[in-house]
Design a protein around this motif. Sequence first.
Motif, mmCIF file in Angstrom:
data_model
loop_
_atom_site.group_PDB
_atom_site.id
_atom_site.type_symbol
_atom_site.label_atom_id
_atom_site.label_comp_id
_atom_site.label_asym_id
_atom_site.label_seq_id
_atom_site.Cartn_x
_atom_site.Cartn_y
_atom_site.Cartn_z
ATOM 1 N N GLU A 261 18.132 104.113 6.884
ATOM 2 C CA GLU A 261 18.246 103.837 8.322
ATOM 3 C C GLU A 261 17.622 102.495 8.680
ATOM 4 N N ALA A 262 16.481 102.173 8.078
ATOM 5 C CA ALA A 262 15.819 100.901 8.369
ATOM 6 C C ALA A 262 16.663 99.715 7.911
ATOM 7 N N VAL A 263 17.271 99.849 6.746
ATOM 8 C CA VAL A 263 18.109 98.773 6.207
ATOM 9 C C VAL A 263 19.351 98.573 7.062
ATOM 10 N N ILE A 264 20.006 99.658 7.437
ATOM 11 C CA ILE A 264 21.218 99.553 8.264
ATOM 12 C C ILE A 264 20.882 98.936 9.613
ATOM 13 N N SER A 265 19.750 99.350 10.186
ATOM 14 C CA SER A 265 19.342 98.794 11.475
ATOM 15 C C SER A 265 19.131 97.289 11.384
#
Length: 385
Positions: free
Chosen positions: A52-56
């Motif tokens: 989720e952090a990477v996609i964000s």
Amino acid sequence: MNYLFPTYQRWEVEPVSAKGAYITGTDGKEYLDFTSGIGVCNLGHCPSQVEEAVISQMKKFWHVSNLFPQGIQQRAAKLLAEAAGLDLVFFANSGAEANEAALKLARKATGRPKIISFTKSFHGRTFGSMAATGQDKIKKGFGQMLETFIHLPFNDSKALLNEIGDDTAAVILEVIQGEGGINIAEPEFLETVQKACQEKGALLIIDEIQTGAGRTGKPFAFQHFNLQPDIITVAKGIGNGFPIGAVIGKAELGEAFGPGSHGSTFGGNPIAVAAAEATMETIFNDAFLQEVSALGEYLTAQAEKTLGALETVVEIRGLGLMIGIEVDGNVPDILSDLRSNGFIALPAGESVIRLLPPLNIKQSEIDQALAFLADSLKKLTRTAI
């Protein structure tokens, strides 16, 4: 035709997907993975918080260069510095790059040439980190190494005291030698190294590439000992699979690494830093680390119970979830047999099977892993007879 240089002795398993502690191969078979990408995927494969952090971050920007201030770098650096008890961070792309930067920093900050490291150590494959590495097989064929790198016997305080002097810039060491065979430093030796560095004005560099990011039940392995390093290098587990490394140092070293002194185009890439921030927010948590310690104690105790009495097992050693099983047998053959049965482990040195499971491994998965190992090692005993 294979278009890749043959630099790796690749296994027969080709992954198509991975989740948690398991890899699924092109053969459709599921493998229990106790390598964690060689101590990298400390939260297992594809953890949701890192994803989720990477996609964000990807939806914001991927790369802008280090000419721009980036809040995400400051946040990740704060997590690292506070966990280590130090002050300043330089982001690189790997452990070798982090060690290379640390060696440069030590020489520049002290104005001295000599670096002391230890036999069976591993610090990387760039010329500086390779010169610091205490394994001849890593250097074979590459000609003359860089000068003023000295290798001493590990855990030999007398040898260290005889060598360290006013020309010593730094001593670099792993408190647990990973690639060298899961060799643990003796507390008295580490105290001698630290005291000698302080008396001679040399810097103490702790290589936490494999032992950091919670692997031993603390943020960094040096924290199990009475040590206050000047510089720490980290990589592997802090990004959970995204390429990132870092140098963490004392505030007084900041002047030596001023503008133009060192740099990296991709160091501190926002995607990698986003992964690291999410990973560290999970791992640098007291409750999480207490669970890692408990799992490590369980793994060690069960390994002794399940494997310790086998004729082929020489010694079981390690700390936290970094375990080495020294065996009297051909390690590559044992590892191949394990893979054929659905379990993946690593070598360390010439005679050690290395276990680096995810830090959130389940006890049932530990039991399953030890059953795989017992089966393979019992077969080796029967073959020897």
